[in-house]
Design an enzyme around this catalytic site. Structure first.
Site, PDB file in Angstrom:
ATOM      1  CG  HIS A  13      -2.163  -0.883   0.982  1.00 46.14           C
ATOM      2  ND1 HIS A  13      -3.359  -0.436   0.481  1.00 46.14           N
ATOM      3  CD2 HIS A  13      -2.312  -2.217   1.181  1.00 46.14           C
ATOM      4  CE1 HIS A  13      -4.212  -1.465   0.414  1.00 46.14           C
ATOM      5  NE2 HIS A  13      -3.598  -2.552   0.827  1.00 46.14           N
TER       6      HIS A  13
ATOM      7  CG  ASP B 163       0.500   1.249  -5.202  1.00 47.60           C
ATOM      8  OD1 ASP B 163      -0.078   1.429  -4.099  1.00 47.60           O
ATOM      9  OD2 ASP B 163      -0.005   0.581  -6.122  1.00 47.60           O
TER      10      ASP B 163
ATOM     11  CB  SER C  41       0.257  -8.747 -12.135  1.00 41.79           C
ATOM     12  OG  SER C  41      -0.146  -7.651 -12.916  1.00 41.79           O
TER      13      SER C  41
ATOM     14  CB  SER D   1      -4.327  -7.981 -15.990  1.00 40.07           C
ATOM     15  OG  SER D   1      -3.790  -7.358 -14.847  1.00 40.07           O
TER      16      SER D   1
ATOM     17  CG  ASP E 287       0.321  -4.849 -11.391  1.00 33.92           C
ATOM     18  OD1 ASP E 287       0.965  -4.782 -10.325  1.00 33.92           O
ATOM     19  OD2 ASP E 287      -0.911  -5.006 -11.445  1.00 33.92           O
TER      20      ASP E 287
HETATM   21  P1  ADP Z   1      -4.589 -10.372 -11.882  1.00 38.28           P
HETATM   22  O1  ADP Z   1      -3.939  -9.376 -12.775  1.00 38.28           O
HETATM   23  O2  ADP Z   1      -4.291 -10.159 -10.446  1.00 38.28           O
HETATM   24  O3  ADP Z   1      -4.343 -11.789 -12.280  1.00 38.28           O
HETATM   25  P2  ADP Z   1      -6.891  -9.120 -12.964  1.00 38.28           P
HETATM   26  O4  ADP Z   1      -8.357  -9.208 -12.649  1.00 38.28           O
HETATM   27  O5  ADP Z   1      -6.239  -7.808 -12.961  1.00 38.28           O
HETATM   28  O6  ADP Z   1      -6.149 -10.147 -11.998  1.00 38.28           O
HETATM   29  O7  ADP Z   1      -6.634  -9.725 -14.418  1.00 38.28           O
HETATM   30  C1  ADP Z   1      -7.193 -10.967 -14.795  1.00 38.28           C
HETATM   31  C2  ADP Z   1      -7.771 -10.819 -16.184  1.00 38.28           C
HETATM   32  O8  ADP Z   1      -6.716 -10.735 -17.160  1.00 38.28           O
HETATM   33  C3  ADP Z   1      -8.598 -11.999 -16.612  1.00 38.28           C
HETATM   34  O9  ADP Z   1      -9.918 -11.928 -16.111  1.00 38.28           O
HETATM   35  C4  ADP Z   1      -8.548 -11.856 -18.130  1.00 38.28           C
HETATM   36  O10 ADP Z   1      -9.440 -10.848 -18.568  1.00 38.28           O
HETATM   37  C5  ADP Z   1      -7.136 -11.350 -18.370  1.00 38.28           C
HETATM   38  N1  ADP Z   1      -6.215 -12.464 -18.671  1.00 38.28           N
HETATM   39  C6  ADP Z   1      -5.093 -12.816 -17.997  1.00 38.28           C
HETATM   40  N2  ADP Z   1      -4.490 -13.883 -18.566  1.00 38.28           N
HETATM   41  C7  ADP Z   1      -5.240 -14.217 -19.649  1.00 38.28           C
HETATM   42  C8  ADP Z   1      -5.181 -15.246 -20.656  1.00 38.28           C
HETATM   43  N3  ADP Z   1      -4.195 -16.167 -20.670  1.00 38.28           N
HETATM   44  N4  ADP Z   1      -6.138 -15.259 -21.603  1.00 38.28           N
HETATM   45  C9  ADP Z   1      -7.131 -14.336 -21.597  1.00 38.28           C
HETATM   46  N5  ADP Z   1      -7.249 -13.383 -20.680  1.00 38.28           N
HETATM   47  C10 ADP Z   1      -6.341 -13.310 -19.706  1.00 38.28           C
HETATM   48 MG    MG Z   2      -4.270  -7.242 -12.726  1.00 40.53          MG
END
Ligand code: ADP
Ligand code: MG
Length: 413
Positions: free
Chosen positions: A40, A42, A132, A134, A191
């Site tokens: 916390h 950032d 992460s 995403s 991230d």
């Molecule tokens: P985190 O980043 O902590 O894992 P987030 O909710 O920020 O969680 O991101 C997850 C999202 O990223 C998933 O719901 C999807 O939309 C996208 N994502 C991540 N990896 C993939 C993948 N291999 N294929 C498709 N979408 C993905």
């Molecule tokens: Mg994320």
């Protein structure tokens, strides 16, 4: 490289042949990340240490005729096709917002993508577990497009040969903008920075305000980074994140007019000894939150010194001190997360551990002597289950290299 590299690449190639036919020409690969120290900090203009991990997203594909981009994900059903010159948002929550968003932001940054493409996505970063996935998806897409020669070069760089840290940082900011403005998620830079700047067996330092950054050796042999998922619901955290931000703001309001500053005033501008001197006159909740943030910045500073001195056990102790501060001052732990950290602390090879990410649920991160990582994992599983009745998911990771691209030895076109 992800730990399960061969399986991942094989799955991606098979999915590509299935959806598009034939062979992909290039690949982009980018890791997930975990925060090691600096919880916390950032949004308070503070300091953080993270590591890229050997769980990654890979994007494989080739150029296509015309000006349409096409993405499919091995884990998700449909092909998403869209015009490169008029990129529109899909519905909130769809993974296609991430992939389209990268194309949108790269276009804005470097100019229109050079041609259409077909691409398949596969990954082994657990989704939504705080590692992460995403950002690893974003960075892998960006590197895929760069490797394919679709991103116009910026002055002074040839993307397909070498991307220096200056352009990596610009790229990280471009991907953050994509997440903030196109996907609609208000996140910091950590991230994308981590996924792009990772280095094997190194931790990553970032000053969230100045963007000063560094790569710090984790020693040789480097410890394992063991992420333990408490299997408790993140919904508990709903609203708590915003509440904590508001509580930090109470202390910001006190000092904003008392401390000379340029630009937006940040909690991290307050000195810890000043906070302690003023303690009795400060808001009783805000001062606890602020003490966590300011002491956490201090632990990051000490952590940088410890790693520079090769003292990984000292770094581990700072991680455990961070957890105590989260639990007692920031109050973003939970009985389950506390139990998970206690299970870790009594397991073989433990050097230090803490909750990671927002808190209240989700994951802990531990530094563990590499040769004892498997015994550690087994012990945490048993001990946490005994304490809580829950079976944790344990990911034994290593600090990994950041995003990269590679030709697959097939003609693009
Ligand atoms: P985190 O980043 O902590 O894992 P987030 O909710 O920020 O969680 O991101 C997850 C999202 O990223 C998933 O719901 C999807 O939309 C996208 N994502 C991540 N990896 C993939 C993948 N291999 N294929 C498709 N979408 C993905
Ligand atoms: Mg994320």
């Amino acid at each position: 490289m992800p730990a399960s590299w061969d399986a991942l690449a094989g799955r991606a190639r098979a999915a590509f042949a299935d959806r598009f036919g034939g062979e992909p020409a290039v690949m982009g690969c980018a890791p997930g990340r975990v925060e090691l120290l600096g919880n916390h900090t950032d949004y308070n203009g503070g300091l953080v240490i993270a590591a890229a991990i050997d769980r990654a997203t890979i994007v494989l594909g080739r150029r296509a005729e015309g000006r349409e981009g096409r993405f499919a994900s091995a884990g998700f059903g449909e092909i998403d096709a869209f015009p490169l010159d008029a990129i529109e948002r899909t519905e909130p929550g769809s993974w296609t917002r991430y992939t389209r968003g990268v194309c949108w932001a790269l276009t804005d940054w470097a100019g229109p993508l050079v041609s259409g493409f077909d691409a398949i996505i596969a990954g082994d970063v657990p989704l939504g577990a705080g590692l992460s996935s995403s950002a690893s998806l974003q960075a892998a897409v960006a590197w895929f497009l760069i490797q394919l020669g679709l991103v116009p070069n910026r002055p002074g760089t040839d993307f397909t040969r070498d991307i220096g840290d200056l352009h990596r940082m610009e790229l990280a900011m471009t991907l953050r903008r994509s997440e903030n403005e196109f996907v609609g998620v208000g996140s910091g830079l950590l991230d994308q920075f981590s996924s792009l700047f990772g280095r094997a067996d190194h931790a990553l330092f970032l000053d969230c305000e100045t963007l000063v950054h560094d790569r710090l050796p984790l020693g040789n042999p480097a410890p394992a980074i063991v992420v333990c998922d408490s299997k408790t619901s993140r919904r508990l955290a709903d609203g708590m994140y915003d509440q904590r931000r508001a509580e930090c703001e109470r202390i910001v309001d006190v000092y904003r007019d008392r401390i000379p500053h340029k630009g937006e005033f940040r909690l991290s501008w307050v000195r810890l000894d000043q906070l302690e001197a003023d303690w009795d006159h400060l808001d009783p909740v805000g001062r606890l939150r602020a003490r966590h943030v300011l002491s956490e910045n201090e632990r990051v500073r000490q952590g940088v010194e410890a790693l520079k001195a090769g003292d990984v056990p000292a770094f581990g102790r700072l991680m455990s001190a961070s957890h105590a501060s989260s639990r007692d001052d920031f109050e973003n732990s939970s009985p389950a997360l506390d139990a998970l950290v206690e299970s870790a602390a009594s397991s073989p090879g433990f050097l230090g551990g803490k909750l990671s990410g927002a808190g209240w649920a989700g994951c802990t991160v531990n530094l563990v002597r590499a040769e004892q990582a498997d015994a550690f994992a087994e012990s945490v599983r048993t001990d946490y289950a005994r304490r809580t009745g829950l079976v944790p998911e344990v990911h034994v990771c290593r600090a990994a290299d950041g995003a990269f691209g590679r030709d697959l030895g097939v003609d693009a076109g």
